[in-house]
Motif scaffolding. Structure first.
Motif, PDB file in Angstrom:
ATOM      1  N   GLU A   1       0.820  -1.212   0.000  1.00 26.50           N
ATOM      2  CA  GLU A   1       0.000   0.000   0.000  1.00 26.50           C
ATOM      3  C   GLU A   1       0.855   1.263   0.000  1.00 26.50           C
ATOM      4  OE1 GLU A   1      -3.271   0.415  -0.602  1.00 26.50           O
ATOM      5  OE2 GLU A   1      -2.976  -1.694  -1.092  1.00 26.50           O
TER       6      GLU A   1
ATOM      7  N   LYS B   1      -4.154  10.747  -3.190  1.00 23.28           N
ATOM      8  CA  LYS B   1      -4.458   9.415  -2.685  1.00 23.28           C
ATOM      9  C   LYS B   1      -4.532   8.431  -3.845  1.00 23.28           C
ATOM     10  CE  LYS B   1      -4.914  10.402   1.700  1.00 23.28           C
ATOM     11  NZ  LYS B   1      -3.994   9.848   2.707  1.00 23.28           N
TER      12      LYS B   1
ATOM     13  N   HIS C   1      -5.801   4.884  -5.263  1.00 25.73           N
ATOM     14  CA  HIS C   1      -6.942   4.031  -4.959  1.00 25.73           C
ATOM     15  C   HIS C   1      -7.061   2.949  -6.019  1.00 25.73           C
ATOM     16  CE1 HIS C   1     -11.351   3.033  -4.954  1.00 25.73           C
ATOM     17  NE2 HIS C   1     -11.084   2.951  -3.669  1.00 25.73           N
TER      18      HIS C   1
ATOM     19  N   PHE D   1     -13.702   3.749  -0.532  1.00 20.91           N
ATOM     20  CA  PHE D   1     -13.338   4.623   0.576  1.00 20.91           C
ATOM     21  C   PHE D   1     -11.877   5.049   0.426  1.00 20.91           C
ATOM     22  CE2 PHE D   1     -16.967   2.396   2.280  1.00 20.91           C
ATOM     23  CZ  PHE D   1     -17.634   3.358   3.024  1.00 20.91           C
ATOM     24  N   ILE D   2     -11.583   6.238   0.928  1.00 16.81           N
ATOM     25  CA  ILE D   2     -10.227   6.770   0.939  1.00 16.81           C
ATOM     26  C   ILE D   2      -9.803   6.948   2.391  1.00 16.81           C
ATOM     27  CG2 ILE D   2      -8.798   8.787   0.411  1.00 16.81           C
ATOM     28  CD1 ILE D   2      -9.391   7.145  -2.013  1.00 16.81           C
ATOM     29  N   ALA D   3      -8.613   6.453   2.732  1.00 12.59           N
ATOM     30  CA  ALA D   3      -8.109   6.581   4.101  1.00 12.59           C
ATOM     31  C   ALA D   3      -7.418   7.928   4.282  1.00 12.59           C
ATOM     32  CB  ALA D   3      -7.133   5.451   4.405  1.00 12.59           C
TER      33      ALA D   3
ATOM     34  N   SER E   1      -5.097   9.982   6.942  1.00 13.87           N
ATOM     35  CA  SER E   1      -4.214   9.539   8.021  1.00 13.87           C
ATOM     36  C   SER E   1      -3.981  10.580   9.114  1.00 13.87           C
ATOM     37  CB  SER E   1      -2.865   9.100   7.451  1.00 13.87           C
ATOM     38  OG  SER E   1      -2.269  10.146   6.730  1.00 13.87           O
TER      39      SER E   1
ATOM     40  N   ARG F   1     -15.329  15.464   5.877  1.00 12.29           N
ATOM     41  CA  ARG F   1     -14.051  15.454   6.599  1.00 12.29           C
ATOM     42  C   ARG F   1     -14.308  15.774   8.055  1.00 12.29           C
ATOM     43  NH1 ARG F   1     -11.343  21.389   5.141  1.00 12.29           N
ATOM     44  NH2 ARG F   1     -13.328  22.508   4.989  1.00 12.29           N
TER      45      ARG F   1
ATOM     46  N   ARG G   1      -7.320   9.245  12.538  1.00 10.55           N
ATOM     47  CA  ARG G   1      -7.358   8.565  11.253  1.00 10.55           C
ATOM     48  C   ARG G   1      -8.799   8.206  10.945  1.00 10.55           C
ATOM     49  NH1 ARG G   1      -2.372   6.156   9.630  1.00 10.55           N
ATOM     50  NH2 ARG G   1      -0.682   6.643  11.088  1.00 10.55           N
ATOM     51  N   TYR G   2      -9.212   8.410   9.705  1.00  9.35           N
ATOM     52  CA  TYR G   2     -10.600   8.103   9.352  1.00  9.35           C
ATOM     53  C   TYR G   2     -10.697   7.836   7.855  1.00  9.35           C
ATOM     54  CZ  TYR G   2     -10.860  13.062   7.895  1.00  9.35           C
ATOM     55  OH  TYR G   2     -10.654  14.281   7.299  1.00  9.35           O
ATOM     56  N   SER G   3     -11.866   7.395   7.403  1.00  9.79           N
ATOM     57  CA  SER G   3     -12.098   7.116   5.990  1.00  9.79           C
ATOM     58  C   SER G   3     -13.269   7.940   5.491  1.00  9.79           C
ATOM     59  CB  SER G   3     -12.399   5.626   5.778  1.00  9.79           C
ATOM     60  OG  SER G   3     -11.292   4.825   6.153  1.00  9.79           O
TER      61      SER G   3
END
Length: 327
Positions: free
Chosen positions: A137, A185, A187, A194-196, A198, A286, A299-301
């Protein structure tokens, strides 16, 4: 009873050399590498040169090393010197690695270039870099950033492009230009949509800048399709080769991103597809700042379909160009 043996030490190439003495590293070597003892009885390595290259390359600075060009009898030399003898073992390893890189060259100019490149790599490792290879990744993410970096180099020139690539230095955004910040990002189109994200700062507002999320489709491929990470790095490097100072900045950035040329990345291939840009404005999915007291390292998606209303319909390069022009 277990007998404790003293730790093995590497052979000291400077044994029996006096100050300003020199001993050739390899009598059969192509180039003039010498073990030398410098001022203050400092162990050193020297590569003899006819003259100092112009423009003089920027040299890394390390706490316990002297790295310089200096005049010597009959010409000039690139010199590495060790100020702290307690680090002699690792310095010997460094020197042998540098010599090996230089000897694997066709001419002296190439040898010096390889010596400088290898010295900068040690600079990165000794100041906190590590030998751990990039995960799949992490490779995908780096391919995405390199893809966008090439776009910038083609549109605005290599100097502007490499200066804008701030992600490897730990900046919140991957690319920062006058009036525009871009988070890139990578993908896989077949993956979950979904996009992580960080950190809480990656999509945060920046005063005086428009903020964009650039999503690049990067798929893993099976041989012989696609290109390895090494291939992507080599293709990107060609954009920065004409100017020595710009190329040094490129090397510093790519090594800081965790890339090590000796790592094995040839078995995994990458195919770069289409890219989509989203403008991060009010209402974009966001986490909002400021965070609550005591909350951090978030951290979220985010779902790509929730980003659709914010898809940028224009040309991102035109937005960047306007910001640079309005400086």
């Amino acid at each position: 009873m277990k007998v404790r043996r003293p730790p093995l030490r590497v052979n000291d190439p400077w044994d029996k050399l006096n100050v300003f003495d020199a001993r050739r590293v390899d009598l059969d070597g192509r180039f003039d590498f010498f073990w030398v003892v410098l001022e203050g009885e400092m162990p050193g390595l020297m590569l003899r040169l006819p003259t100092v290259p112009q423009p003089t390359p920027r040299l890394p600075k390390l706490k316990n090393l002297i790295i310089s060009f200096r005049p010597v009898s009959g010409g000039s030399a690139f010199v590495l010197g060790l100020k702290e003898r307690s680090q002699l073992d690792i310095f010997v390893t460094l020197c042998h690695d540098v010599v090996e890189a230089g000897e694997d060259s066709q001419n002296l100019d190439e040898a010096l270039s390889r010596v400088l490149q290898r010295t900068r790599r040690w600079h990165h490792l000794l100041r906190g870099g590590g030998p751990k290879s990039l995960t799949a990744e992490e490779q995908r993410g780096l391919v995405g950033e390199l893809t966008f970096l090439r776009e910038l180099a083609s549109a605005f020139g290599p100097a502007t492009a490499i200066e804008s690539w701030t992600g490897p230095t730990g900046s919140a955004k991957d690319f920062e230009l006058i009036g525009t910040c871009i988070e890139v990002k990578a993908h896989r189109s077949a993956a979950k949509p979904f996009i992580a994200i960080s950190s809480e700062d990656q999509l945060a507002d920046v005063d005086g800048c428009r903020v964009f999320l650039r999503v690049v489709n990067v798929a893993s491929a099976i041989l012989p399709d696609g290109q390895s990470l090494h291939d992507h790095v080599r293709v990107t490097a060609t954009h920065f080769e004409e100017d020595a100072g710009v190329f040094e900045a490129w090397e510093e950035a790519i090594y800081s991103a965790g890339y090590v040329p000796e790592d094995d990345y040839d078995s995994r291939r990458w195919l770069v597809g289409s890219s989509t840009s989203y403008e991060v404005v009010d209402g974009f999915p966001r986490i909002s700042l400021p965070l609550a007291t005591g909350v951090g390292s978030v951290r979220y998606s985010i779902a790509l379909d929730a980003c659709e209303p914010f898809k940028f319909r224009g040309e991102l390069m035109d937005v960047i160009r306007k910001g640079l022009r309005d400086e």
